[in-house]
Design a protein around this motif. Structure first.
Motif, short mmCIF file in Angstrom:
data_model
loop_
_atom_site.label_atom_id
_atom_site.label_comp_id
_atom_site.label_asym_id
_atom_site.label_seq_id
_atom_site.Cartn_x
_atom_site.Cartn_y
_atom_site.Cartn_z
N UNK A 184 -5.99 -7.06 -2.74
CA UNK A 184 -5.52 -8.21 -1.96
C UNK A 184 -4.27 -8.87 -2.55
N UNK A 185 -4.23 -9.16 -3.87
CA UNK A 185 -3.02 -9.77 -4.41
C UNK A 185 -1.78 -8.90 -4.21
N UNK A 186 -1.94 -7.59 -4.38
CA UNK A 186 -0.82 -6.68 -4.18
C UNK A 186 -0.36 -6.69 -2.72
N UNK A 187 -1.32 -6.67 -1.79
CA UNK A 187 -0.98 -6.67 -0.37
C UNK A 187 -0.26 -7.97 0.02
N UNK A 188 -0.72 -9.08 -0.50
CA UNK A 188 -0.08 -10.36 -0.19
C UNK A 188 1.35 -10.40 -0.72
#
Length: 415
Positions: free
Chosen positions: A315-319
């Protein structure tokens, strides 16, 4: 056993596909608006979206009661006399008018707390969409009672697609808040107007309920109260968080609101959309209801655990890749997914109680969850811990109330 399993799952694939279409459309709509707006600007749209779907979530109680009443009527082979046929239509007209007046009438009390836009620009679209949804809720409840799965799937899927298209057109035309607001609410009446003629002959003259108008209104009032609590935990949670976080940094709060909408959606949208379906199935096979609830809960929690692990790492990477202006930590992402898993189980325990006509237990569980949510949100804690604790503790309390109430009620009934 195989035949029984197939019967219990009948209709679920169609509804799940339609839910995936609607959920994906809502997912994309939210993401597109976030990409086109700054976190500060998204805060206003996010508050509107949350306020609207808090009302819609409350009104979903009407659909659940109509589903229960029409399913029970079909099981009892109630004949379709002139009275029963007219009840649903009269109820929809009265309820839509009451809802529209209530939203506009109370709007000065809450619009300024969530947005700087005018009362007309913020509240009137919500009132229009809510009134339109009342008719959608009544019709969908009858469709569930008749097991018209294809028609239900069409209502769910088309609504999401129309909303995505409307938001896209609104952004191309300038993307003002007013344009986006009307693009969000118009699909409710449009979907019903487009599809009504495809299933009209299956409902008109053959739809019956197991209660009269007065009893339908009373039962619906209780399911609506429970659904208001549902809305506070789901769609209305960002609104509550906004109202209890006046001192928070707008950019940080906007990022958290976006994360709540995006990360919780995949699991919550699916289970929420199946509540009426589970009412039908629990009502049809009362002896298997608790076993089906336990199995479904295990599946939901297992999926939540797997998704939480994925959210922690990805999730942090996608954001950072898709929405660099919005920040999310691994802990927040995983916590939001786990919280959605508990909320998913609550969306199973509620239909279990309602299918057995235990309206008081059903309402008590959801109201308790809402009260716990508000209590935790006003605690003097930091924004992130306060939010996660509210989303984890509240549904767990309600699940306990529902399960204990259903099991205890069965034991009392067997004596």
């Amino acid at each position: 056993m195989i035949a029984r399993l197939r019967s219990m799952l009948s209709g679920a694939p169609l509804i799940l596909v339609a839910t995936a279409v609607a959920g994906g459309s809502g997912y994309l709509a939210t993401a597109v608006v976030a990409a086109a707006k700054s976190p500060d600007q998204y805060l206003v749209f996010g508050a509107f979206w949350s306020a609207l779907y808090l009302v819609i979530a409350a009104l979903s109680g009407i659909q659940q009661e109509v589903t229960r009443a029409s399913s029970a009527s079909a099981s009892a082979n109630v004949s379709a006399g002139p009275g029963p046929r007219a009840i649903a239509g009269r109820f929809a007209l009265i309820a839509a008018a009451v809802v529209a007046v209530a939203v506009v009438g109370t709007s000065p009390l809450w619009t300024r707390a969530v947005a700087e836009s005018s009362v007309i620009g913020f509240a009137v679209p919500i009132a229009f969409g809510a009134a339109g949804y009342v008719f959608v809720a009544v019709v969908c409840g009858l469709l569930y009672g008749h097991r018209l799965w294809l028609a239900i799937a069409g209502m769910i899927g088309l609504d999401g697609l129309l909303r995505l298209a409307g938001i896209g057109l609104a952004l191309l035309a300038g993307g003002s808040f007013e344009m986006l607001a009307w693009a969000v609410v118009l699909p409710f009446p449009l979907t019903l107007a487009i599809l009504w003629w495809t299933f009209r002959s299956r409902l008109v003259g053959s739809s019956t309920l197991d209660v009269g108008l007065g009893r339908l209104a009373w039962n619906s009032s209780r399911t609506v109260v429970a659904s208001i609590a549902t809305g506070l935990l789901v769609s209305g949670f960002p609104l509550l968080l906004t109202m209890t976080s006046g001192s928070a940094d707008p950019g940080r709060l906007g990022s958290l609101l976006f994360a709540i909408n995006i990360v919780r959606a995949p699991l919550v949208v699916v289970v929420m959309s199946l509540q009426s379906y589970f009412i039908v199935r629990f009502s049809a096979r009362p002896r298997d209801a608790i076993r089906l609830f336990a199995t479904g809960s295990a599946v939901v929690l297992a999926a939540a655990l797997l998704l939480a692990v994925g959210a922690w790492f990805f999730a942090p990477w996608a954001f950072s890749l898709l929405w660099p202006a919005y920040e999310i930590t691994p802990l927040v992402a995983a916590g939001l997914v786990l919280a959605s898993g508990l909320l998913g189980v609550l969306c199973l325990s509620g239909p279990l109680a309602l299918a057995e006509s235990r309206h008081a237990i059903y309402t008590l569980g959801w109201v308790l969850a809402a009260v716990v949510t508000v209590i935790v949100l006003v605690l003097p804690l930091e924004l992130i811990p306060r939010s996660l604790l509210a989303m984890l503790i509240a549904p767990l309390a309600a699940i306990i109330v529902h399960v204990v109430g259903v099991v205890g009620g069965r034991r009392r009934d067997s004596r």
